[in-house]
Design an enzyme around this catalytic site. Sequence first.
Site, mmCIF file in Angstrom:
data_model
loop_
_atom_site.group_PDB
_atom_site.id
_atom_site.type_symbol
_atom_site.label_atom_id
_atom_site.label_comp_id
_atom_site.label_asym_id
_atom_site.label_seq_id
_atom_site.Cartn_x
_atom_site.Cartn_y
_atom_site.Cartn_z
ATOM 1 N N LYS A 108 0.823 -1.207 0.000
ATOM 2 C CA LYS A 108 0.000 0.000 0.000
ATOM 3 C C LYS A 108 0.863 1.264 0.000
ATOM 4 O O LYS A 108 0.602 2.217 -0.741
ATOM 5 C CB LYS A 108 -0.941 -0.015 1.201
ATOM 6 N N ALA B 121 -0.358 0.575 6.450
ATOM 7 C CA ALA B 121 -0.750 -0.289 7.563
ATOM 8 C C ALA B 121 -1.784 -1.300 7.104
ATOM 9 O O ALA B 121 -2.566 -1.039 6.174
ATOM 10 C CB ALA B 121 -1.314 0.547 8.719
ATOM 11 N N ASP B 122 -1.773 -2.456 7.750
ATOM 12 C CA ASP B 122 -2.797 -3.468 7.473
ATOM 13 C C ASP B 122 -2.859 -4.458 8.624
ATOM 14 O O ASP B 122 -1.957 -4.495 9.481
ATOM 15 C CB ASP B 122 -2.526 -4.203 6.165
ATOM 16 N N GLN B 123 -3.933 -5.243 8.629
ATOM 17 C CA GLN B 123 -4.152 -6.229 9.679
ATOM 18 C C GLN B 123 -4.495 -7.585 9.105
ATOM 19 O O GLN B 123 -5.174 -7.684 8.083
ATOM 20 C CB GLN B 123 -5.319 -5.811 10.586
ATOM 21 N N ALA C 214 0.314 -4.581 11.165
ATOM 22 C CA ALA C 214 1.596 -4.151 10.601
ATOM 23 C C ALA C 214 1.542 -2.686 10.205
ATOM 24 O O ALA C 214 0.518 -2.201 9.720
ATOM 25 C CB ALA C 214 1.951 -5.006 9.392
#
Length: 210
Positions: free
Chosen positions: A72, A86-88, A123
């Site tokens: 991203k 950021a991501d999950q 993250a």
Amino acid sequence: MTDLVLKPTPIQDSRHKLVLASGSAIRRTLLENAGLTFSVLTSSVDEAPLKQAGWAEGATPQTVALRLAEAKALSLSCPDAFIIGADQMLSCHGSWYDKPADLPAARTQLLSLKGQTHTLHTAVVVCRNGQVLWQHVSEPQLTMRSFSDAFLDAYLAAEGEECLYSVGAYRIEGPGLHLFARMEGDQTAILGLPLLPLLEGLREMGVLFS
């Protein structure tokens, strides 16, 4: 006698442009509440192939979360800007969970997590000029209580499509909080952006003053 008014100490070096590569309202709010000045640009990265590739090769959910965050941030063209991605990922007893496609899928997912402890692999990365400068993964653990079917029905009716925008089908900043018996770990990581590690990283890179 005149009161002495102290000006606030600057926390951010205005020479460095900061960009959030996310359309998430809660991530934006977290950064705003921390007093940061930044732009918001939404990435158009297709997450599905990255998740499928990670699953196929046996990658950990931490690794996949980092890959998503990096993809991203790196997808944006903002010369010299510090870009936050950021991501999950959510895992429970070896199974991965994704954003539910519809409310019936959300109901099925929540029933499978009921009474269980799951992990959110959250993250965050900072990239600049096509390079990853810093990365971090927080892993809070959340235990859902053994809620009744009547409660679940009422929760889904109250939340509606809001359930479809998170990997866990819940918002702890909303009625989703009622699903839980216990939470361990950084609350900002649960919300989607591990803020204290990120702020320390930005200080290390000179974006924020130490």
